[in-house]
Write a protein that holds these residues in place. Structure first.
Motif, PDB file in Angstrom:
ATOM      1  N   LYS A   1      31.911  45.903  27.905  1.00 40.96           N
ATOM      2  CA  LYS A   1      32.246  47.164  28.573  1.00 40.96           C
ATOM      3  C   LYS A   1      33.765  47.313  28.634  1.00 40.96           C
ATOM      4  N   LYS A   2      34.209  48.554  28.449  1.00 38.54           N
ATOM      5  CA  LYS A   2      35.636  48.855  28.555  1.00 38.54           C
ATOM      6  C   LYS A   2      35.953  49.346  29.965  1.00 38.54           C
ATOM      7  N   LEU A   3      36.963  48.732  30.582  1.00 37.36           N
ATOM      8  CA  LEU A   3      37.444  49.162  31.896  1.00 37.36           C
ATOM      9  C   LEU A   3      38.832  49.768  31.734  1.00 37.36           C
ATOM     10  N   PHE A   4      39.098  50.817  32.473  1.00 37.00           N
ATOM     11  CA  PHE A   4      40.360  51.542  32.311  1.00 37.00           C
ATOM     12  C   PHE A   4      41.390  51.060  33.320  1.00 37.00           C
ATOM     13  N   HIS A   5      41.640  49.752  33.264  1.00 37.85           N
ATOM     14  CA  HIS A   5      42.607  49.106  34.150  1.00 37.85           C
ATOM     15  C   HIS A   5      43.266  47.946  33.427  1.00 37.85           C
ATOM     16  N   PRO A   6      44.497  47.571  33.820  1.00 38.72           N
ATOM     17  CA  PRO A   6      45.189  46.458  33.164  1.00 38.72           C
ATOM     18  C   PRO A   6      44.421  45.145  33.341  1.00 38.72           C
ATOM     19  N   ILE A   7      44.575  44.260  32.369  1.00 36.55           N
ATOM     20  CA  ILE A   7      43.837  43.008  32.381  1.00 36.55           C
ATOM     21  C   ILE A   7      44.171  42.158  33.607  1.00 36.55           C
ATOM     22  N   GLU A   8      45.418  42.239  34.090  1.00 37.46           N
ATOM     23  CA  GLU A   8      45.797  41.453  35.265  1.00 37.46           C
ATOM     24  C   GLU A   8      45.004  41.886  36.495  1.00 37.46           C
ATOM     25  N   ASN A   9      44.799  43.191  36.651  1.00 35.76           N
ATOM     26  CA  ASN A   9      44.054  43.699  37.804  1.00 35.76           C
ATOM     27  C   ASN A   9      42.572  43.350  37.705  1.00 35.76           C
ATOM     28  N   VAL A  10      42.025  43.435  36.477  1.00 32.85           N
ATOM     29  CA  VAL A  10      40.610  43.129  36.293  1.00 32.85           C
ATOM     30  C   VAL A  10      40.344  41.664  36.586  1.00 32.85           C
ATOM     31  N   PHE A  11      41.177  40.788  36.044  1.00 40.50           N
ATOM     32  CA  PHE A  11      40.966  39.352  36.278  1.00 40.50           C
ATOM     33  C   PHE A  11      41.160  39.006  37.757  1.00 40.50           C
ATOM     34  N   ALA A  12      42.144  39.630  38.383  1.00 41.96           N
ATOM     35  CA  ALA A  12      42.394  39.363  39.797  1.00 41.96           C
ATOM     36  C   ALA A  12      41.191  39.735  40.657  1.00 41.96           C
ATOM     37  N   ALA A  13      40.457  40.775  40.267  1.00 40.07           N
ATOM     38  CA  ALA A  13      39.265  41.169  41.016  1.00 40.07           C
ATOM     39  C   ALA A  13      38.185  40.091  40.945  1.00 40.07           C
ATOM     40  N   PHE A  14      38.070  39.427  39.792  1.00 34.50           N
ATOM     41  CA  PHE A  14      37.115  38.326  39.658  1.00 34.50           C
ATOM     42  C   PHE A  14      37.555  37.120  40.487  1.00 34.50           C
ATOM     43  N   ALA A  15      38.853  36.947  40.658  1.00 33.65           N
ATOM     44  CA  ALA A  15      39.369  35.787  41.387  1.00 33.65           C
ATOM     45  C   ALA A  15      39.391  36.002  42.895  1.00 33.65           C
ATOM     46  N   ASP A  16      39.342  37.250  43.326  1.00 36.24           N
ATOM     47  CA  ASP A  16      39.465  37.598  44.751  1.00 36.24           C
ATOM     48  C   ASP A  16      38.200  37.173  45.507  1.00 36.24           C
ATOM     49  N   LYS A  17      38.315  36.161  46.363  1.00 34.36           N
ATOM     50  CA  LYS A  17      37.125  35.615  47.024  1.00 34.36           C
ATOM     51  C   LYS A  17      36.609  36.516  48.137  1.00 34.36           C
ATOM     52  N   THR A  18      37.428  37.431  48.632  1.00 36.74           N
ATOM     53  CA  THR A  18      37.009  38.311  49.731  1.00 36.74           C
ATOM     54  C   THR A  18      36.454  39.636  49.220  1.00 36.74           C
ATOM     55  N   ASN A  19      37.235  40.330  48.415  1.00 38.06           N
ATOM     56  CA  ASN A  19      36.869  41.681  48.008  1.00 38.06           C
ATOM     57  C   ASN A  19      35.848  41.733  46.880  1.00 38.06           C
TER      58      ASN A  19
ATOM     59  N   ALA B   1      24.194  44.508  34.838  1.00 39.36           N
ATOM     60  CA  ALA B   1      25.541  44.105  34.432  1.00 39.36           C
ATOM     61  C   ALA B   1      26.443  45.316  34.260  1.00 39.36           C
ATOM     62  N   HIS B   2      25.936  46.371  33.612  1.00 46.29           N
ATOM     63  CA  HIS B   2      26.746  47.576  33.438  1.00 46.29           C
ATOM     64  C   HIS B   2      27.069  48.226  34.783  1.00 46.29           C
ATOM     65  N   GLN B   3      26.098  48.244  35.689  1.00 51.14           N
ATOM     66  CA  GLN B   3      26.346  48.827  37.007  1.00 51.14           C
ATOM     67  C   GLN B   3      27.388  48.018  37.772  1.00 51.14           C
ATOM     68  N   THR B   4      27.323  46.698  37.671  1.00 50.77           N
ATOM     69  CA  THR B   4      28.302  45.845  38.344  1.00 50.77           C
ATOM     70  C   THR B   4      29.706  46.122  37.826  1.00 50.77           C
ATOM     71  N   LEU B   5      29.853  46.198  36.506  1.00 47.32           N
ATOM     72  CA  LEU B   5      31.171  46.445  35.935  1.00 47.32           C
ATOM     73  C   LEU B   5      31.643  47.868  36.202  1.00 47.32           C
TER      74      LEU B   5
END
Length: 319
Positions: free
Chosen positions: A182-200, A307-311
């Motif tokens: 899936k393509k997300l319209f956000h920078p890779i740093e922000n996308v990866f940070a969302a996966f790493a964020d234990k709270t949000n 999976a698509h809904q999650t992304l």
């Protein structure tokens, strides 16, 4: 019955082609309707697709530029007229941008002349499933039988047969695997940070209607994420993620299961992050299951949609 042979029959103004794939219907539908998959298989062998624009909705447009091995572009455009999820879709198939040489050759084979629009057609794609085998039927409708026969003589069967072979060799995963892109319209740093964020991560993780609650999470190699997902019907699903490898802004690998020691339900997840353009990120998720039966079961349960809904929820969260 699984049969790789392409069966072609001629009907009134129609070329009918059918072929079976050794995969569940939802998985085959995914490779036909996701532009990230389409670019890997559309067109004969040796052709690439540098442009795939695919607004898959009724009234939406598409444009696929097929590039031959010698660098000639064959753009195909059209609109989606009908969509019945997991059953069929209909689209116009316009050759307005095809090279003049191709138009002249096909018109010659058909014994016609005049405006190139007489080579335009309408394509209906049908999907049928039986015992995790999916049959795809293509019904291409032309303005008359003369144009139909011209396309037959131009090698239409051979071209589609090679495309179908590329679906199996380039796109469909191994029988015990599931791949989501899936393509997300956000920078890779922000996308990866969302996966790493234990709270949000609780805000967006999970399919539509699900509520995620984290008990504990250590986002590091050897760390664990223990969480529950509450479904819309009130069912609670315990989850245990065990991280095996993490590369910042590149890759995450983990074992995923229920955490119940009495169940052997772990499967391996690998996630690749690729910067596509400025402020765009392509996520590729590969899930490897113990066997084909388990993979097909989770596909039937809704793993692809989930999976698509999650992304998609992640994309909205990052907005």
């Amino acid at each position: 019955m699984y049969n790789q042979e392409v069966i072609v029959t001629l009907e009134e103004k129609i070329i009918r082609m059918e072929r079976t794939f050794n995969a569940p219907l939802k998985l085959v539908w995914e490779v036909w309707t996701n532009p990230l998959h389409l670019e890997k298989w559309w067109g004969p062998k040796g052709f690439t697709n540098p442009t795939v624009e695919f607004d898959f909705k009724v009234g939406g447009s598409y444009r696929i530029v097929m590039r031959s091995p010698d660098g000639v572009d064959y753009p195909v455009t059209g609109k989606f007229l009908e969509i019945t999820p997991y059953q069929s879709f209909v689209m116009t198939d316009l050759v307005d941008e095809h090279p003049d040489e191709w138009v002249i050759e096909v018109q010659k084979m058909a014994g016609v002349s005049g405006d190139r629009s007489n080579l335009n057609s309408k394509l209906r794609v049908l999907f049928e499933e039986l015992n995790d085998i999916t049959k795809v039927v293509l019904l291409t409708e032309f303005s008359n039988n003369q144009i139909r026969d011209g396309y037959v003589n131009s090698g239409m069967k051979e071209g589609w047969s090679q495309s179908f072979e590329k679906i199996e060799s380039n796109v469909l995963p191994n029988p015990n695997e599931l791949v989501i892109e899936k393509k997300l319209f956000h920078p890779i740093e922000n996308v990866f940070a969302a996966f790493a964020d234990k709270t949000n991560i609780n805000i967006w993780w999970g399919p539509n209607g699900f509520i995620t609650t984290t008990q504990t999470r250590e986002f590091k190699v050897g760390g664990k994420w223990i969480y529950n997902m509450l479904g819309p019907d009130g069912t609670n699903y315990p989850n245990l993620v065990q991280y095996k490898e993490i590369r910042n802004c590149e890759y995450i690998e983990y074992l995923h299961g229920s955490g119940n020691p009495l169940k052997d339900d772990n499967f391996l997840v690998k996630i690749w992050f690729t910067s596509n353009q400025e402020n765009q990120t392509i996520i590729k998720m590969k899930m490897t299951f113990p066997n084909t039966e388990t993979r097909n079961s989770v596909v039937g349960f809704g793993a692809i949609e989930g999976a698509h809904q999650t992304l998609s929820r992640l994309n909205l969260y990052l907005n």
